[in-house]
Design a protein around this motif. Structure first.
Motif, PDB file in Angstrom:
ATOM      1  N   SER A  94       0.845  -1.190   0.000  1.00  0.00           N
ATOM      2  CA  SER A  94       0.000   0.000   0.000  1.00  0.00           C
ATOM      3  C   SER A  94       0.878   1.236   0.000  1.00  0.00           C
ATOM      4  O   SER A  94       1.922   1.272   0.665  1.00  0.00           O
ATOM      5  CB  SER A  94      -0.892   0.033   1.242  1.00  0.00           C
ATOM      6  N   CYS A  95       0.455   2.235  -0.725  1.00  0.00           N
ATOM      7  CA  CYS A  95       1.124   3.533  -0.743  1.00  0.00           C
ATOM      8  C   CYS A  95       0.077   4.566  -0.365  1.00  0.00           C
ATOM      9  O   CYS A  95      -0.881   4.788  -1.118  1.00  0.00           O
ATOM     10  CB  CYS A  95       1.686   3.825  -2.123  1.00  0.00           C
ATOM     11  N   VAL A  96       0.254   5.163   0.803  1.00  0.00           N
ATOM     12  CA  VAL A  96      -0.710   6.121   1.319  1.00  0.00           C
ATOM     13  C   VAL A  96      -0.144   7.528   1.170  1.00  0.00           C
ATOM     14  O   VAL A  96       1.000   7.791   1.559  1.00  0.00           O
ATOM     15  CB  VAL A  96      -1.036   5.834   2.792  1.00  0.00           C
ATOM     16  N   ALA A  97      -0.951   8.417   0.622  1.00  0.00           N
ATOM     17  CA  ALA A  97      -0.507   9.784   0.372  1.00  0.00           C
ATOM     18  C   ALA A  97      -1.222  10.765   1.291  1.00  0.00           C
ATOM     19  O   ALA A  97      -2.401  10.592   1.606  1.00  0.00           O
ATOM     20  CB  ALA A  97      -0.776  10.154  -1.075  1.00  0.00           C
ATOM     21  N   SER A  98      -0.483  11.773   1.695  1.00  0.00           N
ATOM     22  CA  SER A  98      -1.099  12.875   2.426  1.00  0.00           C
ATOM     23  C   SER A  98      -1.463  13.949   1.413  1.00  0.00           C
ATOM     24  O   SER A  98      -1.055  13.905   0.254  1.00  0.00           O
ATOM     25  CB  SER A  98      -0.116  13.432   3.453  1.00  0.00           C
ATOM     26  N   ARG A 105      -4.072  16.771  -0.692  1.00  0.00           N
ATOM     27  CA  ARG A 105      -5.349  16.832  -1.381  1.00  0.00           C
ATOM     28  C   ARG A 105      -5.210  16.506  -2.861  1.00  0.00           C
ATOM     29  O   ARG A 105      -4.110  16.416  -3.375  1.00  0.00           O
ATOM     30  CB  ARG A 105      -5.923  18.242  -1.216  1.00  0.00           C
ATOM     31  N   ALA A 106      -6.349  16.348  -3.491  1.00  0.00           N
ATOM     32  CA  ALA A 106      -6.383  16.139  -4.939  1.00  0.00           C
ATOM     33  C   ALA A 106      -5.525  14.957  -5.369  1.00  0.00           C
ATOM     34  O   ALA A 106      -4.752  15.055  -6.327  1.00  0.00           O
ATOM     35  CB  ALA A 106      -5.963  17.415  -5.673  1.00  0.00           C
ATOM     36  N   PHE A 107      -5.653  13.858  -4.670  1.00  0.00           N
ATOM     37  CA  PHE A 107      -4.844  12.674  -4.975  1.00  0.00           C
ATOM     38  C   PHE A 107      -5.070  12.207  -6.396  1.00  0.00           C
ATOM     39  O   PHE A 107      -4.174  11.663  -7.035  1.00  0.00           O
ATOM     40  CB  PHE A 107      -5.191  11.576  -3.967  1.00  0.00           C
ATOM     41  N   ASN A 108      -6.278  12.418  -6.920  1.00  0.00           N
ATOM     42  CA  ASN A 108      -6.566  11.960  -8.271  1.00  0.00           C
ATOM     43  C   ASN A 108      -5.815  12.755  -9.332  1.00  0.00           C
ATOM     44  O   ASN A 108      -5.856  12.424 -10.510  1.00  0.00           O
ATOM     45  CB  ASN A 108      -8.067  11.988  -8.536  1.00  0.00           C
ATOM     46  N   HIS A 109      -5.122  13.809  -8.926  1.00  0.00           N
ATOM     47  CA  HIS A 109      -4.318  14.589  -9.860  1.00  0.00           C
ATOM     48  C   HIS A 109      -2.927  13.985 -10.056  1.00  0.00           C
ATOM     49  O   HIS A 109      -2.151  14.489 -10.872  1.00  0.00           O
ATOM     50  CB  HIS A 109      -4.151  16.028  -9.370  1.00  0.00           C
ATOM     51  N   TYR A 110      -2.631  12.920  -9.309  1.00  0.00           N
ATOM     52  CA  TYR A 110      -1.290  12.360  -9.326  1.00  0.00           C
ATOM     53  C   TYR A 110      -1.236  11.008 -10.016  1.00  0.00           C
ATOM     54  O   TYR A 110      -2.048  10.121  -9.732  1.00  0.00           O
ATOM     55  CB  TYR A 110      -0.758  12.195  -7.897  1.00  0.00           C
ATOM     56  N   THR A 111      -0.268  10.874 -10.895  1.00  0.00           N
ATOM     57  CA  THR A 111       0.135   9.542 -11.344  1.00  0.00           C
ATOM     58  C   THR A 111       1.005   8.940 -10.251  1.00  0.00           C
ATOM     59  O   THR A 111       1.920   9.604  -9.744  1.00  0.00           O
ATOM     60  CB  THR A 111       0.916   9.634 -12.653  1.00  0.00           C
ATOM     61  N   VAL A 112       0.692   7.720  -9.866  1.00  0.00           N
ATOM     62  CA  VAL A 112       1.445   7.042  -8.816  1.00  0.00           C
ATOM     63  C   VAL A 112       2.030   5.756  -9.388  1.00  0.00           C
ATOM     64  O   VAL A 112       1.341   5.006 -10.077  1.00  0.00           O
ATOM     65  CB  VAL A 112       0.552   6.733  -7.601  1.00  0.00           C
ATOM     66  N   ALA A 113       3.285   5.537  -9.084  1.00  0.00           N
ATOM     67  CA  ALA A 113       3.983   4.361  -9.609  1.00  0.00           C
ATOM     68  C   ALA A 113       4.690   3.617  -8.493  1.00  0.00           C
ATOM     69  O   ALA A 113       4.970   4.170  -7.422  1.00  0.00           O
ATOM     70  CB  ALA A 113       5.000   4.784 -10.665  1.00  0.00           C
ATOM     71  N   ARG A 160      -6.015   1.750  -7.351  1.00  0.00           N
ATOM     72  CA  ARG A 160      -6.004   2.926  -6.477  1.00  0.00           C
ATOM     73  C   ARG A 160      -7.396   3.188  -5.941  1.00  0.00           C
ATOM     74  O   ARG A 160      -8.402   2.873  -6.586  1.00  0.00           O
ATOM     75  CB  ARG A 160      -5.475   4.149  -7.222  1.00  0.00           C
ATOM     76  N   ASP A 161      -7.419   3.765  -4.756  1.00  0.00           N
ATOM     77  CA  ASP A 161      -8.653   4.212  -4.125  1.00  0.00           C
ATOM     78  C   ASP A 161      -8.443   5.678  -3.797  1.00  0.00           C
ATOM     79  O   ASP A 161      -7.809   6.018  -2.788  1.00  0.00           O
ATOM     80  CB  ASP A 161      -8.937   3.390  -2.871  1.00  0.00           C
ATOM     81  N   ASN A 162      -8.969   6.539  -4.641  1.00  0.00           N
ATOM     82  CA  ASN A 162      -8.735   7.971  -4.450  1.00  0.00           C
ATOM     83  C   ASN A 162      -9.446   8.502  -3.206  1.00  0.00           C
ATOM     84  O   ASN A 162      -9.042   9.525  -2.657  1.00  0.00           O
ATOM     85  CB  ASN A 162      -9.174   8.748  -5.689  1.00  0.00           C
ATOM     86  N   THR A 163     -10.473   7.812  -2.758  1.00  0.00           N
ATOM     87  CA  THR A 163     -11.152   8.271  -1.539  1.00  0.00           C
ATOM     88  C   THR A 163     -10.294   8.028  -0.306  1.00  0.00           C
ATOM     89  O   THR A 163     -10.485   8.670   0.728  1.00  0.00           O
ATOM     90  CB  THR A 163     -12.499   7.565  -1.368  1.00  0.00           C
ATOM     91  N   GLN A 164      -9.364   7.083  -0.426  1.00  0.00           N
ATOM     92  CA  GLN A 164      -8.464   6.757   0.677  1.00  0.00           C
ATOM     93  C   GLN A 164      -7.042   7.238   0.421  1.00  0.00           C
ATOM     94  O   GLN A 164      -6.138   6.925   1.204  1.00  0.00           O
ATOM     95  CB  GLN A 164      -8.451   5.241   0.908  1.00  0.00           C
ATOM     96  N   ASN A 165      -6.836   7.952  -0.675  1.00  0.00           N
ATOM     97  CA  ASN A 165      -5.484   8.428  -1.033  1.00  0.00           C
ATOM     98  C   ASN A 165      -4.467   7.283  -1.039  1.00  0.00           C
ATOM     99  O   ASN A 165      -3.342   7.436  -0.557  1.00  0.00           O
ATOM    100  CB  ASN A 165      -5.007   9.531  -0.067  1.00  0.00           C
TER     101      ASN A 165
END
Length: 125
Positions: free
Chosen positions: A20-24, A26-34, A71-76
């Motif tokens: 799991s990769c948890v982000a702090s 806002r707007a997590f859906n604006h990020y590409t995560v790898a 990804r779960d953008n509601t959970q960042n």
């Protein structure tokens, strides 16, 4: 954004593991995560990515069919489900993020400006 990677550990060949990769922030859906990984004595390599917006997924050839990124953008949170793990999957796994990253640039690590601390996955035969 700050990233924290969780879920590493020691497993046997053939086992599965979910990172799991948890982000702090806002707007997590604006990020590409790898996810990238670095095996002992080797350079860090791309594993999988989930693009910003619609979440298009990308995989390294060697991981297609065994690894699943979601990804779960509601959970960042971005997950990396790893199945049928093999000793050659032993590595430190890092998550990384970049905002509004063009899909043409998801593979090279130099385009990611936010990195998590890494989590160790060790696979025994």
């Amino acid at each position: 954004v700050q990233l924290q990677a969780f879920g590493g550990g020691s497993v046997q060949a053939g086992d599965s593991r979910r990172l799991s990769c948890v982000a702090s922030g806002r707007a997590f859906n604006h990020y590409t995560v790898a996810w990238f990984r670095q095996a002992p004595g080797k350079e860090r390599e791309f594993a999988a990515a989930s693009s910003y917006g619609v979440g298009t997924t990308y995989y390294a050839e060697s991981m297609k069919g065994r690894f699943i990124i979601s990804r779960d953008n509601t959970q960042n949170t971005v997950y990396l489900q790893m199945n049928n793990l093999q000793p050659e999957d032993t590595a430190v796994y890092y998550c990384a993020a970049a905002s509004f990253l063009n899909d043409n640039y998801v593979y090279p690590e130099r385009y990611y400006n936010f990195w998590g601390q890494g989590t160790q996955v060790t696979v025994s035969s």
